[in-house]
Design an enzyme around this catalytic site. Structure first.
Site, PDB file in Angstrom:
ATOM      1  N   THR A  14       0.822  -1.217   0.000  1.00  0.00           N
ATOM      2  CA  THR A  14       0.000   0.000   0.000  1.00  0.00           C
ATOM      3  C   THR A  14       0.852   1.261   0.000  1.00  0.00           C
ATOM      4  O   THR A  14       0.438   2.285  -0.543  1.00  0.00           O
ATOM      5  CB  THR A  14      -0.933  -0.013   1.227  1.00  0.00           C
ATOM      6  OG1 THR A  14      -1.801  -1.117   1.102  1.00  0.00           O
ATOM      7  CG2 THR A  14      -1.756   1.254   1.328  1.00  0.00           C
ATOM      8  N   TYR A  27      -7.787   0.092  -4.884  1.00  0.00           N
ATOM      9  CA  TYR A  27      -6.480   0.546  -5.353  1.00  0.00           C
ATOM     10  C   TYR A  27      -5.632  -0.671  -5.633  1.00  0.00           C
ATOM     11  O   TYR A  27      -5.997  -1.797  -5.295  1.00  0.00           O
ATOM     12  CB  TYR A  27      -5.807   1.451  -4.320  1.00  0.00           C
ATOM     13  CG  TYR A  27      -5.360   0.702  -3.083  1.00  0.00           C
ATOM     14  CD1 TYR A  27      -6.257   0.390  -2.084  1.00  0.00           C
ATOM     15  CD2 TYR A  27      -4.046   0.269  -2.941  1.00  0.00           C
ATOM     16  CE1 TYR A  27      -5.864  -0.318  -0.959  1.00  0.00           C
ATOM     17  CE2 TYR A  27      -3.648  -0.441  -1.816  1.00  0.00           C
ATOM     18  CZ  TYR A  27      -4.556  -0.730  -0.830  1.00  0.00           C
ATOM     19  OH  TYR A  27      -4.172  -1.439   0.260  1.00  0.00           O
ATOM     20  N   THR A  93       1.713  -4.399   4.241  1.00  0.00           N
ATOM     21  CA  THR A  93       1.599  -4.678   5.673  1.00  0.00           C
ATOM     22  C   THR A  93       1.065  -6.085   5.967  1.00  0.00           C
ATOM     23  O   THR A  93       1.240  -6.583   7.077  1.00  0.00           O
ATOM     24  CB  THR A  93       0.690  -3.638   6.361  1.00  0.00           C
ATOM     25  OG1 THR A  93      -0.606  -3.674   5.761  1.00  0.00           O
ATOM     26  CG2 THR A  93       1.279  -2.253   6.258  1.00  0.00           C
ATOM     27  N   ASP A  94       0.425  -6.730   4.977  1.00  0.00           N
ATOM     28  CA  ASP A  94      -0.197  -8.032   5.260  1.00  0.00           C
ATOM     29  C   ASP A  94       0.803  -9.054   5.780  1.00  0.00           C
ATOM     30  O   ASP A  94       0.492  -9.834   6.689  1.00  0.00           O
ATOM     31  CB  ASP A  94      -0.872  -8.595   4.001  1.00  0.00           C
ATOM     32  CG  ASP A  94      -2.181  -7.884   3.667  1.00  0.00           C
ATOM     33  OD1 ASP A  94      -2.561  -6.960   4.396  1.00  0.00           O
ATOM     34  OD2 ASP A  94      -2.810  -8.271   2.661  1.00  0.00           O
ATOM     35  N   LYS A 166       0.371  -7.621  12.833  1.00  0.00           N
ATOM     36  CA  LYS A 166      -0.745  -6.860  12.280  1.00  0.00           C
ATOM     37  C   LYS A 166      -2.017  -7.305  12.988  1.00  0.00           C
ATOM     38  O   LYS A 166      -2.364  -8.492  12.975  1.00  0.00           O
ATOM     39  CB  LYS A 166      -0.863  -7.076  10.768  1.00  0.00           C
ATOM     40  CG  LYS A 166      -1.886  -6.136  10.124  1.00  0.00           C
ATOM     41  CD  LYS A 166      -1.876  -6.227   8.602  1.00  0.00           C
ATOM     42  CE  LYS A 166      -2.837  -5.195   8.009  1.00  0.00           C
ATOM     43  NZ  LYS A 166      -2.864  -5.211   6.541  1.00  0.00           N
ATOM     44  N   GLU A 288      -2.997 -27.384  29.296  1.00  0.00           N
ATOM     45  CA  GLU A 288      -4.084 -28.364  29.146  1.00  0.00           C
ATOM     46  C   GLU A 288      -3.660 -29.523  28.259  1.00  0.00           C
ATOM     47  O   GLU A 288      -4.285 -30.577  28.266  1.00  0.00           O
ATOM     48  CB  GLU A 288      -5.325 -27.691  28.560  1.00  0.00           C
ATOM     49  CG  GLU A 288      -5.982 -26.701  29.497  1.00  0.00           C
ATOM     50  CD  GLU A 288      -7.214 -26.082  28.865  1.00  0.00           C
ATOM     51  OE1 GLU A 288      -8.227 -26.780  28.713  1.00  0.00           O
ATOM     52  OE2 GLU A 288      -7.144 -24.891  28.494  1.00  0.00           O
TER      53      GLU A 288
HETATM   54  N1  GLU Z   1      -2.452  -6.523   0.719  1.00  0.00           N
HETATM   55  C1  GLU Z   1      -1.489  -5.547   0.363  1.00  0.00           C
HETATM   56  C2  GLU Z   1      -0.114  -5.857   0.902  1.00  0.00           C
HETATM   57  O1  GLU Z   1       0.068  -6.390   1.953  1.00  0.00           O
HETATM   58  C3  GLU Z   1      -1.886  -4.176   0.785  1.00  0.00           C
HETATM   59  C4  GLU Z   1      -1.988  -4.006   2.286  1.00  0.00           C
HETATM   60  C5  GLU Z   1      -0.978  -3.039   2.827  1.00  0.00           C
HETATM   61  O2  GLU Z   1       0.100  -2.852   2.310  1.00  0.00           O
HETATM   62  O3  GLU Z   1      -1.319  -2.447   3.852  1.00  0.00           O
HETATM   63  O4  GLU Z   1       0.821  -5.521   0.223  1.00  0.00           O
END
Ligand code: GLU
Length: 332
Positions: A14, A27, A93-94, A166, A288
């Site tokens: 992103t 996007y 970020t994924d 995340k 457990e």
């Molecule tokens: N799914 C995409 C990725 O991880 C966009 C999410 C992001 O970058 O926040 O590259």
């Protein structure tokens, strides 16, 4: 004093995403070239010289061994280059926590290596990417950032790779640091480190802990659900899984028949790590589930995604014995 020279490795995400305009929702991650991001950042007048190299322009859900191998090689060369002070990796970020942790496990900690991403595309109202990128430049140029392993910079906080997670799909405040809090607060103007480096620093070698895998062994994450049976475990063994991470309920629990099937997998030489599907919390041994009797491993503080990364690295390095795997998770 001359500016620090920073290598910027682009992968997409992103932070390099655009396409919907200021208010649209859709996007394309990685739609912008790294050069245009770096040119924008350089125009801000930061005290650093940036050298850009694009590794990929993808959403990080598609990242895999080829990109990881290219990142590892580029970082290794940068660590050996006396002209480079630090490395920034722009990343979706994924899976940022997975890339950060893999590099943390397999690179020396002699210079800062910083992943940075964004939750809002570059052309959205209130885009966070340039702020995070400017913060990352501050971190990568700071000699005090060495010896802290690979870090993730998001939202004015610096998180250690081992702790970053995340925890929100779209909030700008999407990352948590568990079980330890952030390493520092950062802005384009300042860094406040909250403690000394937790990895060995440049003065004593800061060696990598594991060799980078030459291939990724198939390690599957199995999420537990109420009422499930043992068939999914058998299916994973049937497709040649070399290791299994359970994203269990609570402290790494699963229905009895599933735990029994996982114990059979462990007995057949497929290491099994019990993590949790819960957002935060430790998974300890013998709570457990009788790990000692069943030959299972407790993930401790690592969530399923990072537990899978560590288990892949261990298997690739020939570490499959439950005791040795547990020792590695204990040291995480
Ligand atoms: N799914 C995409 C990725 O991880 C966009 C999410 C992001 O970058 O926040 O590259």
């Amino acid at each position: 004093m001359s500016s620090a020279r920073i290598l910027v490795l682009g992968t997409g995400g992103t932070i390099a995403g655009a396409g919907s305009g200021a208010t649209g929702a859709a996007y394309r991650p990685g739609g912008l070239a790294l050069d245009s991001l770096v040119a924008h950042l350089s125009a801000l007048g930061l005290d650093a010289e940036l050298a850009a190299r694009e590794i990929a322009r993808i959403g990080s859900q598609d990242i895999g061994w080829a990109e990881w191998e290219a990142l590892h090689a580029a970082c290794t060369a940068a660590l050996d280059d006396p002209g480079i002070a630090g490395v920034i990796i722009t990343h979706g970020t994924d899976t940022a926590e997975e890339t950060a942790f893999l590099l943390d496990l397999t690179l020396p900690s002699t210079k800062p290596i910083v992943l940075v991403g964004a939750m809002r595309p570059a052309d959205a109202v209130g885009a966070d990417g340039m702020r995070n990128f400017a913060n990352a430049v501050k971190v990568a140029s700071d000699p005090a950032a060495s010896g802290r392993g690979v870090m993730l910079v998001m939202g004015d906080a610096i998180l250690a790779a081992r702790d970053a997670r995340k925890a929100a799909t779209s909030s700008i405040d999407a990352f948590r640091s568990f079980p330890r809090g952030p390493l520092a607060r950062v802005t384009p103007a300042s860094i406040d480190w909250y403690g000394p480096p937790h990895r060995v620093g440049p003065e004593n070698g800061g060696a990598a802990r594991y060799a980078f895998p030459q291939e990724l062994p198939r390690v599957a994450i199995l999420t537990a659900g109420a009422g499930m049976d043992e068939k999914p475990v058998e299916a994973l063994l049937g497709i040649g899984a070399r290791g299994i991470v359970l994203a269990g309920m609570g402290q790494g629990n699963a229905p009895r028949v599933v735990i029994e099937a996982l114990a059979r997998a462990a007995a057949s030489g497929v290491p099994v790590v019990r993590a949790t599907r819960v957002d935060e919390g430790l998974v300890d041994r013998n709570v457990e589930v009788d790990d000692d009797a069943l030959g299972l491993v407790a993930a401790r503080a690592l969530g399923p995604a990072k537990a899978r990364v560590l288990l892949m690295v261990l298997i690739a390095n020939g570490v499959t014995d439950a005791g040795a795997v547990q020792a590695a998770f204990d040291g995480g």
